[in-house]
Design an enzyme around this catalytic site. Structure first.
Site, PDB file in Angstrom:
ATOM      1  N   CYS A 142      31.665  27.447  33.620  1.00  0.00           N
ATOM      2  CA  CYS A 142      32.021  26.061  33.352  1.00  0.00           C
ATOM      3  C   CYS A 142      33.530  25.939  33.439  1.00  0.00           C
ATOM      4  CB  CYS A 142      31.550  25.691  31.953  1.00  0.00           C
ATOM      5  SG  CYS A 142      31.324  23.946  31.719  1.00  0.00           S
ATOM      6  N   THR A 175      40.564  44.376  38.397  1.00  0.00           N
ATOM      7  CA  THR A 175      41.201  43.191  38.982  1.00  0.00           C
ATOM      8  C   THR A 175      42.434  43.602  39.775  1.00  0.00           C
ATOM      9  OG1 THR A 175      40.375  41.706  37.281  1.00  0.00           O
ATOM     10  CG2 THR A 175      42.375  41.012  38.428  1.00  0.00           C
ATOM     11  N   HIS A 193      36.534  49.848  31.077  1.00  0.00           N
ATOM     12  CA  HIS A 193      35.840  49.142  29.988  1.00  0.00           C
ATOM     13  C   HIS A 193      34.404  48.743  30.329  1.00  0.00           C
ATOM     14  CE1 HIS A 193      36.043  44.725  31.074  1.00  0.00           C
ATOM     15  NE2 HIS A 193      36.919  45.197  31.933  1.00  0.00           N
TER      16      HIS A 193
HETATM   17  C1  LIG Z   1      34.568  43.335  35.486  1.00  0.00           C
HETATM   18  C2  LIG Z   1      34.649  43.355  36.958  1.00  0.00           C
HETATM   19  C3  LIG Z   1      35.891  43.324  37.614  1.00  0.00           C
HETATM   20  C4  LIG Z   1      37.192  43.179  36.866  1.00  0.00           C
HETATM   21  O1  LIG Z   1      37.480  44.321  36.113  1.00  0.00           O
HETATM   22  P1  LIG Z   1      38.657  44.299  35.024  1.00  0.00           P
HETATM   23  O2  LIG Z   1      38.904  45.734  34.763  1.00  0.00           O
HETATM   24  O3  LIG Z   1      38.110  43.582  33.849  1.00  0.00           O
HETATM   25  O4  LIG Z   1      39.827  43.635  35.634  1.00  0.00           O
HETATM   26  C5  LIG Z   1      35.898  43.387  38.986  1.00  0.00           C
HETATM   27  N1  LIG Z   1      34.763  43.475  39.683  1.00  0.00           N
HETATM   28  C6  LIG Z   1      33.556  43.504  39.100  1.00  0.00           C
HETATM   29  C7  LIG Z   1      32.330  43.625  39.938  1.00  0.00           C
HETATM   30  C8  LIG Z   1      33.466  43.448  37.716  1.00  0.00           C
HETATM   31  O5  LIG Z   1      32.260  43.471  37.145  1.00  0.00           O
END
Ligand SMILES: *Cc1c(COP(=O)(O)O)cnc(C)c1O
Length: 402
Positions: A325, A72, A201
């Protein structure tokens, strides 16, 4: 109750190899990597190892990797930082309608700040319209941001083709590769990718740590301001244990990419096949082959995805819906909407995302439960049945079958 986790696109369990690698940096090697003493040097050395592993994993140099709190932040930073650093060259950004909210929302913010953003359409399988990309590029375009693979429907974009276009036109190309790492081979230097986001993660690493790769000659302004960490580009005491785990997770994901993706692809296709064999009126979203090895996005006609989710949860199976939702209103997913999926099918969408430890037995159990749940819901729900024609204007595929 036996629990089955089929929501690996949301997050993954951390592998024990990763945890073992991290442990010392919580306990004995707890130094601040900016400190000059031995504790600091010890932490710094661990950062160097992790940075090298990640650089090797995506084919860039170690000094092109900046650690962040996750994808993010990396996405926010890439869009904001590249836009502002290149404002003298232009103010037009091109992205797609199916990006993660961490791309879409920062783009909207930049629109409020005077930038112009074009959101490209996708086709029915979720591929970004290359013809539109070519059409909308103009002399003012400074940045193209297209995700490598979609988190909801699994479609893998034709990334090389997009990178080639960006390069030919001299436009910076960013990609959100959060779902693609460990699933498809990526070499940013070879492919001509200028900037890339990733997160630990999603690949069996720890939460709250990610990275932004930025090619050396690409101008970008910092996003998080403060101390001099990360070559003055991303302030804040660095998350040493997280980074150590992230480095190990990337090393494992790229080392095992062929065997893992092959195994998951087989299980994925087995599962899709079994579901469609045993349940009527189920449709696969995204491209059947050019998709993430672990992603199964299915739309069940005449049922609510949320109801399936709840009932699966009650028998220990964790999945996710395609529709988010928000504030009480049933709002359907921006990705499925962009793919022009009829509203009733969008509302009946469930995402199953497999993980490293998913077994055939897990999937057999899931199919057996799904068969019962969908039959029960379809029987119980005359309302959704009545809505089929009304909401879609009559999709011939959705005729009620006795
Ligand atoms: C999970 C995800 C994010 C966000 O990643 P975080 O490390 O949880 O902030 C951004 N882009 C895509 C495509 C994701 O699957």
């Amino acid at each position: 109750m036996n629990r089955i986790y089929l929501d690996n696109a949301a997050t993954t369990p951390m592998s024990s190899e990763v945890l073992n690698e991290m442990m010392p940096y919580f306990t004995s090697a707890y130094g601040n990597s900016s400190s000059l003493h031995g504790f600091g040097r010890e932490a710094r050395a661990a950062l160097d190892v992790a940075r090298d592993r990640i650089a090797k994993g995506i084919g860039c140099d170690a000094d092109e990797i900046y650690f962040t709190s996750g994808a993010t932040e990396s996405n926010n930073w890439a869009i904001y930082g590249i836009a502002y650093a290149n404002r003298n060259k232009g103010s037009h950004i091109i992205t797609s309608k199916i990006e993660h909210p961490s791309i879409l929302k920062i783009c909207q913010k930049l629109e409020n700040e005077g930038f112009r953003v074009t959101y490209l359409d996708v086709d029915r399988q979720g591929f970004v319209r290359i013809d539109q990309l070519l059409h909308y590029i103009d002399a003012d375009t400074i940045l193209i941001s297209i995700m490598a693979a979609n988190n909801e429907v699994g479609t893998i974009q034709n990334l090389q083709a997009i990178a080639n276009i960006a390069k030919e036109k001299g436009i910076i190309f960013h990609t959100d590769a959060t779902q693609a790492i460990g699933a498809i081979n990526l070499n940013v230097h070879e492919m001509g990718i200028d900037s890339l986001s990733m997160s630990a993660h999603k690949i069996n690493g720890p939460k709250g740590i990610g990275a932004l790769y930025v090619r050396k000659n690409v101008p970008i302004v910092p996003f998080v301001l403060g101390g001099e960490q990360e070559s003055n580009m991303r302030a804040g005491t660095v998350n040493v244990p997280g980074i150590v785990g992230f480095g190990k997770a990337v090393e494992i994901a790229t080392r095992d990419i062929i065997t893992n993706s092959k195994k998951m692809r087989q299980l994925r296709d087995y599962f899709i096949n079994e579901v469609q064999k045993n349940i009527d009126m189920v449709y696969l979203n995204g491209h059947p082959i050019q998709r993430l090895p672990n992603n199964v996005s299915l739309s069940f006609a005449m049922v609510e995805g949320e109801s399936i989710l709840m009932l699966l949860d009650s028998v220990g199976i964790a999945v996710s819906t395609g529709s988010a939702c928000s504030s009480g209103a049933l709002e359907h997913s921006h990705v499925l909407r962009a793919m022009q999926l009829p509203l009733d099918l969008a509302q009946g969408t469930v995402r199953f995302s497999l993980g490293k430890s998913t077994t055939k037995a897990d999937l057999d159990y899931t199919v057996a439960e799904l068969v019962k749940i969908v039959a029960k819901l379809r029987q119980m729900s005359p309302i959704s049945r009545a809505q089929v024609g009304k909401m879609t204007g009559g999709d011939p595929k959705c005729t009620v079958k006795k």
